[in-house]
Scaffold this active site. Structure first.
Site, PDB file in Angstrom:
ATOM      1  N   ALA A  65       0.861  -1.182   0.000  1.00 24.00           N
ATOM      2  CA  ALA A  65       0.000   0.000   0.000  1.00 24.00           C
ATOM      3  C   ALA A  65       0.897   1.231   0.000  1.00 24.00           C
ATOM      4  O   ALA A  65       2.068   1.173   0.405  1.00 24.00           O
ATOM      5  CB  ALA A  65      -0.901  -0.018   1.229  1.00 24.00           C
ATOM      6  N   GLY A 108       0.652  -5.045   0.954  1.00 26.99           N
ATOM      7  CA  GLY A 108      -0.546  -5.178   0.121  1.00 26.99           C
ATOM      8  C   GLY A 108      -0.248  -5.815  -1.225  1.00 26.99           C
ATOM      9  O   GLY A 108      -1.114  -6.457  -1.820  1.00 26.99           O
ATOM     10  N   GLU A 111      -0.409  -9.401  -0.563  1.00 28.92           N
ATOM     11  CA  GLU A 111      -1.817  -9.761  -0.326  1.00 28.92           C
ATOM     12  C   GLU A 111      -2.608  -9.794  -1.631  1.00 28.92           C
ATOM     13  O   GLU A 111      -3.497 -10.625  -1.814  1.00 28.92           O
ATOM     14  CB  GLU A 111      -2.425  -8.763   0.667  1.00 28.92           C
ATOM     15  N   GLU A 131       4.730  -5.096   7.130  1.00 27.34           N
ATOM     16  CA  GLU A 131       3.951  -4.080   7.851  1.00 27.34           C
ATOM     17  C   GLU A 131       4.421  -3.896   9.283  1.00 27.34           C
ATOM     18  O   GLU A 131       4.379  -2.795   9.833  1.00 27.34           O
ATOM     19  CB  GLU A 131       2.462  -4.461   7.863  1.00 27.34           C
TER      20      GLU A 131
HETATM   21  N1  CAA Z   1       4.573   3.174  -0.700  1.00 23.96           N
HETATM   22  C1  CAA Z   1       5.004   4.338  -1.230  1.00 23.96           C
HETATM   23  N2  CAA Z   1       6.191   4.481  -1.857  1.00 23.96           N
HETATM   24  C2  CAA Z   1       6.977   3.401  -1.951  1.00 23.96           C
HETATM   25  C3  CAA Z   1       6.595   2.151  -1.419  1.00 23.96           C
HETATM   26  C4  CAA Z   1       5.324   2.068  -0.767  1.00 23.96           C
HETATM   27  N3  CAA Z   1       4.858   0.922  -0.267  1.00 23.96           N
HETATM   28  N4  CAA Z   1       7.593   1.265  -1.649  1.00 23.96           N
HETATM   29  C5  CAA Z   1       8.555   1.934  -2.313  1.00 23.96           C
HETATM   30  N5  CAA Z   1       8.194   3.225  -2.493  1.00 23.96           N
HETATM   31  C6  CAA Z   1       8.967   4.269  -3.163  1.00 23.96           C
HETATM   32  C7  CAA Z   1      10.148   4.730  -2.324  1.00 23.96           C
HETATM   33  O1  CAA Z   1       9.742   5.683  -1.377  1.00 23.96           O
HETATM   34  C8  CAA Z   1      11.069   5.295  -3.402  1.00 23.96           C
HETATM   35  O2  CAA Z   1      10.591   6.570  -3.763  1.00 23.96           O
HETATM   36  P1  CAA Z   1      11.678   7.771  -3.983  1.00 23.96           P
HETATM   37  O3  CAA Z   1      12.475   7.334  -5.177  1.00 23.96           O
HETATM   38  O4  CAA Z   1      10.812   8.963  -4.260  1.00 23.96           O
HETATM   39  O5  CAA Z   1      12.506   7.861  -2.730  1.00 23.96           O
HETATM   40  C9  CAA Z   1      10.800   4.381  -4.600  1.00 23.96           C
HETATM   41  O6  CAA Z   1       9.543   3.748  -4.347  1.00 23.96           O
HETATM   42  C10 CAA Z   1      11.860   3.292  -4.755  1.00 23.96           C
HETATM   43  O7  CAA Z   1      11.972   2.605  -3.519  1.00 23.96           O
HETATM   44  P2  CAA Z   1      13.378   2.361  -2.749  1.00 23.96           P
HETATM   45  O8  CAA Z   1      14.346   3.457  -3.076  1.00 23.96           O
HETATM   46  O9  CAA Z   1      13.081   2.115  -1.308  1.00 23.96           O
HETATM   47  O10 CAA Z   1      13.862   1.018  -3.481  1.00 23.96           O
HETATM   48  P3  CAA Z   1      14.813  -0.124  -2.892  1.00 23.96           P
HETATM   49  O11 CAA Z   1      15.085  -1.020  -4.051  1.00 23.96           O
HETATM   50  O12 CAA Z   1      15.950   0.447  -2.138  1.00 23.96           O
HETATM   51  O13 CAA Z   1      13.899  -0.924  -1.806  1.00 23.96           O
HETATM   52  C11 CAA Z   1      11.875  -2.005  -1.041  1.00 23.96           C
HETATM   53  C12 CAA Z   1      12.776  -1.649  -2.256  1.00 23.96           C
HETATM   54  C13 CAA Z   1      12.603  -3.003  -0.134  1.00 23.96           C
HETATM   55  C14 CAA Z   1      10.619  -2.646  -1.607  1.00 23.96           C
HETATM   56  C15 CAA Z   1      11.538  -0.735  -0.243  1.00 23.96           C
HETATM   57  O14 CAA Z   1      11.065   0.259  -1.163  1.00 23.96           O
HETATM   58  C16 CAA Z   1      10.480  -0.918   0.794  1.00 23.96           C
HETATM   59  O15 CAA Z   1      10.763  -1.438   1.863  1.00 23.96           O
HETATM   60  N6  CAA Z   1       9.216  -0.477   0.507  1.00 23.96           N
HETATM   61  C17 CAA Z   1       8.137  -0.526   1.458  1.00 23.96           C
HETATM   62  C18 CAA Z   1       7.590  -1.929   1.607  1.00 23.96           C
HETATM   63  C19 CAA Z   1       6.499  -1.964   2.653  1.00 23.96           C
HETATM   64  O16 CAA Z   1       6.713  -1.660   3.822  1.00 23.96           O
HETATM   65  N7  CAA Z   1       5.270  -2.358   2.234  1.00 23.96           N
HETATM   66  C20 CAA Z   1       4.131  -2.449   3.115  1.00 23.96           C
HETATM   67  C21 CAA Z   1       3.260  -1.229   2.983  1.00 23.96           C
HETATM   68  S1  CAA Z   1       1.918  -1.216   4.161  1.00 23.96           S
HETATM   69  C22 CAA Z   1       0.713  -2.191   3.463  1.00 23.96           C
HETATM   70  O17 CAA Z   1       0.872  -2.729   2.394  1.00 23.96           O
HETATM   71  C23 CAA Z   1      -0.552  -2.316   4.283  1.00 23.96           C
HETATM   72  C24 CAA Z   1      -1.526  -3.332   3.809  1.00 23.96           C
HETATM   73  O18 CAA Z   1      -1.554  -4.455   4.261  1.00 23.96           O
HETATM   74  C25 CAA Z   1      -2.547  -2.984   2.810  1.00 23.96           C
END
Ligand code: CAA
Length: 257
Positions: A65, A108, A111, A131
């Protein structure tokens, strides 16, 4: 309707939906989910479509998400928007839905893959529920679909530790149907969907419904519902065609009637 956050294409009888927010690793914004629901409804209503593929393309499935969208929301905001409740459009899709997963399928995104009926994983795929690292828990089925798929202990590890697993481990756990080189993930998923689309549509629909019901009901109720659907299919032209074609040693021509 033109979409901003997804691409929708047709490959014969297969609808292919590609999540398309590459700059944020296909983070699942409410707008993207609304478009996805709309596109799935259209493919469901189209008699020329027999199955669909959901993918994020060659590099990433979806990193979850949209954290930027959620960061400052209150509990009341979340309840009123019922963001993850709106994902039900995905499980409401009545035709086979094949996920083609390369790279991260997190939160998400994972999921969403678990809502699909079959999963083809590229060798770069990573499935996980991070999460917990954000101070929340999954909100679109992660705590429920993992244990139903891989059992309690792996589900605890995935949901409590928040570390992703790779495609090979996902395959061993029964979470994915095929592991293939990432360059061909979508093609393999489309091929699988095309094979599914050649099956009798009403039988496919009732088989999908019955398997999903198995995860929700006691055995006796599931068996009773299965029997009713089995008997019902004898009211279809496709059942007559399927059995006659077998006896006449030819390929059946199913019509979905
Ligand atoms: N939401 C918004 N933006 C996101 C995102 C997310 N879930 N995941 C990545 N991005 C964005 C980053 O902020 C970054 O943006 P900028 O270039 O503007 O800084 C861009 O995408 C590229 O990401 P990274 O630079 O972090 O890329 P990476 O290769 O170094 O890492 C990753 C990849 C491990 C997937 C890392 O991006 C990450 O940990 N993302 C978040 C994953 C996460 O926590 N997901 C759970 C979300 S909560 C949820 O999903 C609730 C639910 O159950 C519905």
């Amino acid at each position: 309707m033109e979409y901003e956050h997804i691409l929708v294409e047709r490959d014969g009888p297969v609808g292919v939906i590609t999540l398309n927010r590459p700059r944020v690793l296909n983070a699942l914004s409410p707008e993207l989910i609304a478009e996805l629901g709309h596109a799935l409804d259209r493919l469901d209503a189209d008699p020329g479509v027999g199955a669909a593929v959901l993918t994020g393309g060659e590099k990433v499935f979806a990193a979850g998400a949209d954290i930027a969208d959620m960061a400052e929301r209150t509990a009341v905001d979340q309840l009123l928007r019922d963001q993850t409740g709106r994902w039900q459009a995905v499980t409401a899709f009545t035709k086979p839905l094949v996920a083609a997963v390369n790279g991260y399928a997190l939160g998400g995104g994972c999921e969403l893959a678990l809502m699909c009926d079959l999963i083809v994983a590229g060798d770069t795929a990573r499935f996980g529920q991070p999460e917990i690292n954000l101070g929340i828990i999954p909100g679109a089925g992660g705590t429920q679909r993992w244990p139903r798929t891989v059992g309690k202990y792996v589900a605890m590890e995935i949901n409590l530790l928040g570390q992703p697993i790779d495609a090979r481990r996902a395959y061993r756990l029964g979470l994915v149907n095929r592991v293939v080189p990432a360059e061909v993930t979508v093609a393999v998923a489309v091929d699988l969907a095309r094979q599914l689309a050649a099956r009798a549509p009403l039988a496919l629909r009732l088989a999908k419904e019955a398997v999903n019901r198995a995860l929700e009901t006691p055995l006796s109720e599931g068996l009773a519902a299965e029997r009713k659907s089995f008997y019902f299919l004898f009211a279809t032209e496709d059942q007559k065609e399927g059995m006659r074609a077998f006896l006449e040693k030819r390929r059946p021509e199913f019509k979905g009637r």
